[in-house]
Motif scaffolding. Structure first.
Motif, PDB file in Angstrom:
ATOM      1  N   ASP A  50       9.622 -39.668  29.234  1.00  0.00           N
ATOM      2  CA  ASP A  50      10.358 -40.250  28.107  1.00  0.00           C
ATOM      3  C   ASP A  50       9.448 -40.725  26.988  1.00  0.00           C
ATOM      4  O   ASP A  50       9.903 -40.939  25.858  1.00  0.00           O
ATOM      5  CB  ASP A  50      11.168 -41.467  28.574  1.00  0.00           C
ATOM      6  N   ALA A  51       8.172 -40.973  27.291  1.00  0.00           N
ATOM      7  CA  ALA A  51       7.251 -41.549  26.324  1.00  0.00           C
ATOM      8  C   ALA A  51       5.825 -41.206  26.738  1.00  0.00           C
ATOM      9  O   ALA A  51       5.573 -40.827  27.883  1.00  0.00           O
ATOM     10  CB  ALA A  51       7.431 -43.062  26.235  1.00  0.00           C
ATOM     11  N   VAL A  52       4.898 -41.378  25.803  1.00  0.00           N
ATOM     12  CA  VAL A  52       3.516 -40.955  26.021  1.00  0.00           C
ATOM     13  C   VAL A  52       2.561 -42.084  25.663  1.00  0.00           C
ATOM     14  O   VAL A  52       2.715 -42.736  24.621  1.00  0.00           O
ATOM     15  CB  VAL A  52       3.173 -39.721  25.156  1.00  0.00           C
ATOM     16  N   LEU A  53       1.578 -42.319  26.514  1.00  0.00           N
ATOM     17  CA  LEU A  53       0.489 -43.233  26.208  1.00  0.00           C
ATOM     18  C   LEU A  53      -0.787 -42.401  26.128  1.00  0.00           C
ATOM     19  O   LEU A  53      -1.190 -41.781  27.119  1.00  0.00           O
ATOM     20  CB  LEU A  53       0.360 -44.326  27.269  1.00  0.00           C
ATOM     21  N   ILE A  54      -1.417 -42.371  24.950  1.00  0.00           N
ATOM     22  CA  ILE A  54      -2.601 -41.545  24.731  1.00  0.00           C
ATOM     23  C   ILE A  54      -3.844 -42.408  24.860  1.00  0.00           C
ATOM     24  O   ILE A  54      -4.051 -43.343  24.092  1.00  0.00           O
ATOM     25  CB  ILE A  54      -2.553 -40.876  23.339  1.00  0.00           C
ATOM     26  N   ALA A  55      -4.672 -42.093  25.851  1.00  0.00           N
ATOM     27  CA  ALA A  55      -5.919 -42.814  26.082  1.00  0.00           C
ATOM     28  C   ALA A  55      -7.079 -41.846  26.251  1.00  0.00           C
ATOM     29  O   ALA A  55      -8.096 -42.184  26.848  1.00  0.00           O
ATOM     30  CB  ALA A  55      -5.791 -43.716  27.313  1.00  0.00           C
ATOM     31  N   SER A  56      -6.911 -40.651  25.715  1.00  0.00           N
ATOM     32  CA  SER A  56      -7.974 -39.642  25.752  1.00  0.00           C
ATOM     33  C   SER A  56      -8.980 -39.930  24.641  1.00  0.00           C
ATOM     34  O   SER A  56      -8.740 -40.779  23.781  1.00  0.00           O
ATOM     35  CB  SER A  56      -7.360 -38.255  25.583  1.00  0.00           C
ATOM     36  N   PRO A  57     -10.126 -39.228  24.615  1.00  0.00           N
ATOM     37  CA  PRO A  57     -11.087 -39.434  23.519  1.00  0.00           C
ATOM     38  C   PRO A  57     -10.457 -39.165  22.156  1.00  0.00           C
ATOM     39  O   PRO A  57      -9.567 -38.316  22.011  1.00  0.00           O
ATOM     40  CB  PRO A  57     -12.189 -38.419  23.843  1.00  0.00           C
ATOM     41  N   GLY A  58     -10.917 -39.889  21.135  1.00  0.00           N
ATOM     42  CA  GLY A  58     -10.340 -39.816  19.796  1.00  0.00           C
ATOM     43  C   GLY A  58     -10.160 -38.426  19.224  1.00  0.00           C
ATOM     44  O   GLY A  58      -9.117 -38.141  18.606  1.00  0.00           O
ATOM     45  N   PRO A  59     -11.134 -37.503  19.383  1.00  0.00           N
ATOM     46  CA  PRO A  59     -10.962 -36.171  18.802  1.00  0.00           C
ATOM     47  C   PRO A  59      -9.757 -35.407  19.350  1.00  0.00           C
ATOM     48  O   PRO A  59      -9.296 -34.461  18.713  1.00  0.00           O
ATOM     49  CB  PRO A  59     -12.279 -35.464  19.166  1.00  0.00           C
ATOM     50  N   ALA A  60      -9.253 -35.801  20.510  1.00  0.00           N
ATOM     51  CA  ALA A  60      -8.102 -35.105  21.094  1.00  0.00           C
ATOM     52  C   ALA A  60      -6.767 -35.703  20.660  1.00  0.00           C
ATOM     53  O   ALA A  60      -5.707 -35.163  20.992  1.00  0.00           O
ATOM     54  CB  ALA A  60      -8.197 -35.127  22.623  1.00  0.00           C
ATOM     55  N   HIS A  61      -6.795 -36.801  19.909  1.00  0.00           N
ATOM     56  CA  HIS A  61      -5.555 -37.516  19.610  1.00  0.00           C
ATOM     57  C   HIS A  61      -4.623 -36.742  18.690  1.00  0.00           C
ATOM     58  O   HIS A  61      -3.407 -36.756  18.890  1.00  0.00           O
ATOM     59  CB  HIS A  61      -5.867 -38.877  18.983  1.00  0.00           C
ATOM     60  N   GLU A  62      -5.156 -36.097  17.663  1.00  0.00           N
ATOM     61  CA  GLU A  62      -4.284 -35.433  16.697  1.00  0.00           C
ATOM     62  C   GLU A  62      -3.393 -34.398  17.371  1.00  0.00           C
ATOM     63  O   GLU A  62      -2.168 -34.385  17.157  1.00  0.00           O
ATOM     64  CB  GLU A  62      -5.099 -34.777  15.580  1.00  0.00           C
ATOM     65  N   ALA A  63      -3.981 -33.538  18.186  1.00  0.00           N
ATOM     66  CA  ALA A  63      -3.190 -32.494  18.842  1.00  0.00           C
ATOM     67  C   ALA A  63      -2.131 -33.108  19.756  1.00  0.00           C
ATOM     68  O   ALA A  63      -0.985 -32.636  19.799  1.00  0.00           O
ATOM     69  CB  ALA A  63      -4.109 -31.565  19.642  1.00  0.00           C
ATOM     70  N   ALA A  64      -2.502 -34.161  20.485  1.00  0.00           N
ATOM     71  CA  ALA A  64      -1.543 -34.802  21.383  1.00  0.00           C
ATOM     72  C   ALA A  64      -0.410 -35.461  20.599  1.00  0.00           C
ATOM     73  O   ALA A  64       0.763 -35.390  20.990  1.00  0.00           O
ATOM     74  CB  ALA A  64      -2.257 -35.825  22.262  1.00  0.00           C
ATOM     75  N   LEU A  65      -0.736 -36.107  19.493  1.00  0.00           N
ATOM     76  CA  LEU A  65       0.292 -36.751  18.671  1.00  0.00           C
ATOM     77  C   LEU A  65       1.254 -35.723  18.086  1.00  0.00           C
ATOM     78  O   LEU A  65       2.485 -35.925  18.103  1.00  0.00           O
ATOM     79  CB  LEU A  65      -0.367 -37.557  17.554  1.00  0.00           C
ATOM     80  N   LEU A  66       0.724 -34.635  17.575  1.00  0.00           N
ATOM     81  CA  LEU A  66       1.591 -33.607  16.987  1.00  0.00           C
ATOM     82  C   LEU A  66       2.495 -32.983  18.042  1.00  0.00           C
ATOM     83  O   LEU A  66       3.664 -32.657  17.769  1.00  0.00           O
ATOM     84  CB  LEU A  66       0.745 -32.543  16.295  1.00  0.00           C
ATOM     85  N   GLU A  67       1.982 -32.834  19.259  1.00  0.00           N
ATOM     86  CA  GLU A  67       2.811 -32.303  20.347  1.00  0.00           C
ATOM     87  C   GLU A  67       3.902 -33.303  20.712  1.00  0.00           C
ATOM     88  O   GLU A  67       5.057 -32.923  20.970  1.00  0.00           O
ATOM     89  CB  GLU A  67       1.945 -31.992  21.569  1.00  0.00           C
ATOM     90  N   ALA A  68       3.557 -34.582  20.720  1.00  0.00           N
ATOM     91  CA  ALA A  68       4.573 -35.606  20.995  1.00  0.00           C
ATOM     92  C   ALA A  68       5.653 -35.590  19.930  1.00  0.00           C
ATOM     93  O   ALA A  68       6.848 -35.746  20.237  1.00  0.00           O
ATOM     94  CB  ALA A  68       3.914 -36.983  21.071  1.00  0.00           C
ATOM     95  N   PHE A  69       5.267 -35.395  18.672  1.00  0.00           N
ATOM     96  CA  PHE A  69       6.263 -35.299  17.599  1.00  0.00           C
ATOM     97  C   PHE A  69       7.185 -34.104  17.825  1.00  0.00           C
ATOM     98  O   PHE A  69       8.383 -34.164  17.525  1.00  0.00           O
ATOM     99  CB  PHE A  69       5.574 -35.169  16.247  1.00  0.00           C
ATOM    100  N   ARG A  70       6.628 -33.015  18.334  1.00  0.00           N
ATOM    101  CA  ARG A  70       7.438 -31.818  18.570  1.00  0.00           C
ATOM    102  C   ARG A  70       8.571 -32.117  19.558  1.00  0.00           C
ATOM    103  O   ARG A  70       9.667 -31.555  19.458  1.00  0.00           O
ATOM    104  CB  ARG A  70       6.556 -30.687  19.090  1.00  0.00           C
ATOM    105  N   HIS A  71       8.301 -33.018  20.496  1.00  0.00           N
ATOM    106  CA  HIS A  71       9.330 -33.412  21.470  1.00  0.00           C
ATOM    107  C   HIS A  71      10.032 -34.705  21.060  1.00  0.00           C
ATOM    108  O   HIS A  71      10.899 -35.189  21.803  1.00  0.00           O
ATOM    109  CB  HIS A  71       8.682 -33.598  22.850  1.00  0.00           C
ATOM    110  N   ASP A  72       9.657 -35.257  19.911  1.00  0.00           N
ATOM    111  CA  ASP A  72      10.226 -36.513  19.410  1.00  0.00           C
ATOM    112  C   ASP A  72      10.082 -37.637  20.434  1.00  0.00           C
ATOM    113  O   ASP A  72      10.999 -38.438  20.654  1.00  0.00           O
ATOM    114  CB  ASP A  72      11.697 -36.329  19.027  1.00  0.00           C
ATOM    115  N   LEU A  73       8.877 -37.730  21.021  1.00  0.00           N
ATOM    116  CA  LEU A  73       8.616 -38.744  22.038  1.00  0.00           C
ATOM    117  C   LEU A  73       7.919 -39.961  21.430  1.00  0.00           C
ATOM    118  O   LEU A  73       7.023 -39.812  20.601  1.00  0.00           O
ATOM    119  CB  LEU A  73       7.711 -38.169  23.134  1.00  0.00           C
TER     120      LEU A  73
END
Length: 339
Positions: free
Chosen positions: A71-94
């Protein structure tokens, strides 16, 4: 809204912060459960998942976010990986709680900002946990109440006992002083407009290539001045302190006035040795607030705009650090979604 009662959270990244958040959601936070854990290290993520009922391990963030029980995402990966993870979360509206940095630079943070605006609603809370520390919350309320008049200056100290072997001089700004950047913007309700970095003689204990300590100066659009002592190798422990100087008084937090012990001709207390210990309650309160807001269908706390602003100030700070010059901060106009 949740699909299965308790909020099913996918934790991306199982390093030090990610593992601590997995523990927190599993054992401390109410109304949520760890539905998935993600890490590129397949063996590590499998070991983490095995200790949690109903938790599935993944090596691909996209696969975890597509899972029906997430239902939701907590991102704690290294900073350079954040953009891709955030955009993917937006794709699922999470909904997302993203550890700082939002992204490592202003350009990528701006792309995230623009993508969230295309959704038409906020989805991101950025992990600036000091906003949830009880002492800083009290200081914020005092300043907002106006009892002391307008804040004129903010004196900050940020000290670490030591730094890891991979630490670099720009990380003094990007990994450490970034917290004072958000803290100052939040406490003063002003944007930072310029950064200057001054260098005293370095400590003999500073690693090669790192001028430590440094004094970082912020100017704000409200006319306040902020000074930050960053001392990453002080040797004795971890300290974060802030003193607001206002028209009719001052207020200071971070002195750690806990239990004092008298014994054998001495008196004193303990100094936390790292940020996880010092801000444990703040992390707990931050995650609980995020879960509660998400279950209500709202997004609160530090926004993607705050993450972008911090990235822009960091870039100015690193340039100021390298050149010794006063560097102006370049920000776009704040979009309507974040006003």
């Amino acid at each position: 809204m949740t699909k299965h009662g308790a909020l099913g959270v996918a934790v991306i990244g199982t390093g030090r912060m990610g593992a601590d958040h997995v523990r927190r959601i599993d054992a401390v936070t109410s109304g949520a459960r760890v539905a998935a854990v993600v890490d590129i290290d397949a063996e590590r993520v499998k070991a983490v998942a095995e200790g949690i009922d109903g938790c599935t391990p993944y090596t691909d963030p996209a696969a975890a976010m597509a899972a029906p029980d997430v239902d939701a995402v907590l991102i704690a990966s290294p900073g350079p990986a954040h953009e891709a993870a955030l955009l993917e979360a937006f794709r699922h509206d999470l909904p997302v709680l993203c550890e700082k940095p939002l992204t490592p630079d202003a350009a990528s943070a701006l792309r995230v900002l623009e993508a969230e605006q295309r959704l038409g609603h906020r989805r991101v809370q950025v992990g600036f946990m000091r906003r949830y520390d009880p002492e800083f919350v009290r200081l914020k309320a005092l300043l907002a109440g106006g009892e002391l008049g307008r804040p004129l200056m903010l004196h900050c100290r940020h000290r670490n006992a030591s730094v890891p072997s991979f630490f670099t001089e720009p990380m003094l700004i990007n990994d450490s002083v970034v917290h004072e950047m958000d803290q100052s913007r939040w406490l003063l309700e002003q944007e930072i407009t310029a950064v200057t970095v001054l260098r005293p003689r370095p400590t003999a204990h500073a690693p090669e290539g790192i001028g430590d300590p440094q004094l970082v100066l912020f100017e704000t659009d409200g006319g306040a001045l902020v000074d930050v002592e960053i001392f990453a190798t002080c040797g004795f422990g971890y300290q974060v302190q802030a003193e607001a100087v206002c028209e009719r008084g001052t207020a200071r937090v971070g002195d750690a006035h806990g239990m004092l012990v008298n014994r054998a001709g001495t008196w004193g207390g303990e100094i936390a040795q790292d940020f996880v210990a010092r801000f444990e309650e703040a992390y707990d309160r931050q995650v609980q607030a995020w879960v509660d807001a998400t279950r209500r269908g709202t997004v609160e706390g530090p926004s993607a705009w705050d993450g972008y602003a911090a990235a822009a100030v960091c870039e100015a700070g690193v340039r100021a650090q390298a050149t010794g010059e006063r560097v102006a901060v370049e920000l776009i106009d704040r979009p309507a979604l974040y006003r």
